[in-house]
Scaffold this active site. Structure first.
Site, mmCIF file in Angstrom:
data_model
loop_
_atom_site.group_PDB
_atom_site.id
_atom_site.type_symbol
_atom_site.label_atom_id
_atom_site.label_comp_id
_atom_site.label_asym_id
_atom_site.label_seq_id
_atom_site.Cartn_x
_atom_site.Cartn_y
_atom_site.Cartn_z
ATOM 1 C CG ASP A 55 -1.942 1.056 1.267
ATOM 2 O OD1 ASP A 55 -2.353 1.496 0.183
ATOM 3 O OD2 ASP A 55 -2.373 1.443 2.369
ATOM 4 C CG HIS A 56 -0.386 4.917 0.116
ATOM 5 N ND1 HIS A 56 -0.707 5.935 -0.746
ATOM 6 C CD2 HIS A 56 -1.530 4.577 0.766
ATOM 7 C CE1 HIS A 56 -2.000 6.218 -0.622
ATOM 8 N NE2 HIS A 56 -2.512 5.401 0.287
ATOM 9 C CD GLU A 77 -3.131 8.220 -4.144
ATOM 10 O OE1 GLU A 77 -3.452 9.289 -3.581
ATOM 11 O OE2 GLU A 77 -2.705 7.235 -3.533
ATOM 12 C CG HIS A 136 -4.476 8.090 4.053
ATOM 13 N ND1 HIS A 136 -3.815 8.763 3.059
ATOM 14 C CD2 HIS A 136 -4.823 6.883 3.535
ATOM 15 C CE1 HIS A 136 -3.745 7.991 1.982
ATOM 16 N NE2 HIS A 136 -4.359 6.857 2.243
ATOM 17 N N GLY A 137 -6.327 8.417 8.062
ATOM 18 C CA GLY A 137 -6.374 8.740 9.478
ATOM 19 C C GLY A 137 -7.792 8.875 10.003
ATOM 20 C CG HIS A 144 -6.214 4.703 -1.197
ATOM 21 N ND1 HIS A 144 -5.023 4.278 -0.655
ATOM 22 C CD2 HIS A 144 -6.306 4.102 -2.418
ATOM 23 C CE1 HIS A 144 -4.419 3.462 -1.512
ATOM 24 N NE2 HIS A 144 -5.179 3.345 -2.590
ATOM 25 C CB THR A 172 -12.638 3.404 3.090
ATOM 26 O OG1 THR A 172 -11.997 3.460 1.809
ATOM 27 C CG2 THR A 172 -14.134 3.315 2.850
ATOM 28 C CB SER A 173 -10.710 4.043 8.510
ATOM 29 O OG SER A 173 -10.115 2.776 8.332
ATOM 30 C CB ALA A 211 -5.390 1.555 7.186
#
Length: 282
Positions: free
Chosen positions: A81-82, A133, A178-179, A206, A208-209, A230
Site C-alpha cells: 500500500d502506498h 494513484e 487517511h487517518g 483510499h 475509507t476508515s 486501515a
C-alpha cells in the site's frame, strides 16, 4: 491461496462489487482478517504501508500472509500500500508480494506517469499487478502525509494516465482522507462514475476508515472495486486489548489479550465485507 489482484478486481468490476483491502500490522491482525474472509467466504486483500514495513521488513509481513493464505481456500492478495519509491516497490516485488502500489500522486502528471510505468514494466513480466494513484488522498497515517488539501482526480488526466502507464487499477481522489476524520466525510460519488466511464480498469477508494457505509455502497455501485481500510483496524485491535487488560489488570500472556483484539478486528472486517458486497464471492 495467494493470488494476484488483477483477476480478482476484474471479477469484482464485472460483478459490481468490491474487495476489501485491510492493512495488517502483526500476525494477530493477519489471522483475524483471514478468519473474517473465511467466515464470509470472501476474497480478501491484505496490505502493508511503508511505515509498517520499516517496523519489521517486507519478508516478515510477506511470510505471515503467505502462511495464512496457504492454509485457506479463499483467495488472498498480498499488496504493498502506498509504495513511496521504485526501490520500495521492487523490494516488495522480490519478497513475493502479489500486488504493488506505486504512489506518485505528489509528482507532476508527467513524472507520475513515468514512475508508475517504470514499476508496471518491472512487475508485469513476473505476473504481479500494479496500482497507481492520481489525485491525492489527504490526511495523515503512518508515514503518509497527504496534506490538508484534497484535490480531486481530473477525469481527463485519469484517462491519459491509464493509457500511458498500463496500470491495472487506479486509486482516485474523491474527497476521502487517511487517518481519523474530524467530521463526517463526503465522498464525491458522481466523480467516481465519471472516471469509471472514461477508463476501463478497476478503481480504488483510499481513506475509507470512518466513511459512512452508505457512501461506500454508493461508491461501489458507481465503479469502486477495491476499498481500503486501515485506521479502523488499529482502533478495533487496540480496543479489544484495552478492554481485556481493564478487566484483567494482572494478565501478562499476550495470547490472551491479543485474542480479544483479534475478535474485534474480525467483527469489523466481516461487517465491511458485507458493505463491499464480496461475501460468497470466493
Amino acid at each position: 491461496m495467494l493470488v494476484t489482484a488483477k483477476e480478482m478486481l476484474l471479477e469484482a468490476k464485472q460483478g459490481k462489487y468490491a474487495i476489501g483491502a485491510f492493512n495488517v500490522e502483526n500476525m494477530e491482525m493477519v489471522m483475524a482478517v483471514l478468519a473474517a474472509a473465511e467466515a464470509k467466504n470472501s476474497p480478501v486483500i491484505m496490505q502493508t504501508t511503508p511505515g509498517t514495513i520499516k517496523y519489521a521488513g517486507v519478508d516478515y509481513y510477506y511470510a505471515n500472509v503467505a502462511a495464512a493464505a496457504a492454509r485457506s481456500k479463499v483467495p488472498v492478495v498480498m499488496h504493498l500500500d502506498h509504495g513511496d519509491s521504485f526501490d520500495r516497490a521492487m523490494a516488495a516485488y522480490r519478497a513475493g508480494y502479489t500486488s504493488i502500489m506505486i504512489d506518485g500522486s505528489k509528482l507532476s502528471l508527467e513524472e507520475n506517469i513515468a514512475l508508475t510505468k517504470r514499476v508496471v514494466d518491472a512487475c508485469h513480466p513476473g505476473g504481479v499487478s500494479v496500482e497507481g494513484e492520481l489525485g491525492k488522498v489527504g490526511g495523515k497515517e503512518d508515514d503518509l502525509d497527504g496534506g490538508d488539501d484534497n484535490p480531486y482526480t481530473n477525469p481527463d488526466e485519469a484517462k491519459i494516465f491509464v493509457e500511458q502507464t498500463g496500470v491495472d487499477y487506479l486509486a482516485i481522489g474523491v474527497g476521502t482522507a487517511h487517518g481519523v476524520y474530524k467530521g463526517i466525510p463526503h465522498v464525491n460519488t458522481d466523480l467516481i462514475a465519471t472516471i469509471r466511464d472514461l477508463v476501463d480498469i478497476p478503481l480504488v477508494l483510499h481513506g475509507t476508515s470512518g466513511v459512512p457505509d452508505d457512501q461506500v455502497t454508493t461508491s461501489v455501485k458507481n465503479g469502486i472495486c477495491k476499498v481500503n481500510y486501515a485506521t479502523d483496524l488499529r482502533i478495533a485491535f487496540t480496543k479489544g486489548v484495552k478492554e481485556f487488560m481493564a478487566a484483567n489488570p494482572e494478565a501478562f500472556d499476550p495470547k490472551k489479550y491479543c485474542k480479544q483484539g483479534m475478535a474485534e478486528v474480525q467483527k469489523y472486517v466481516e461487517q465491511k465485507i458485507e458493505v463491499c458486497g464480496s461475501a460468497n464471492k470466493a
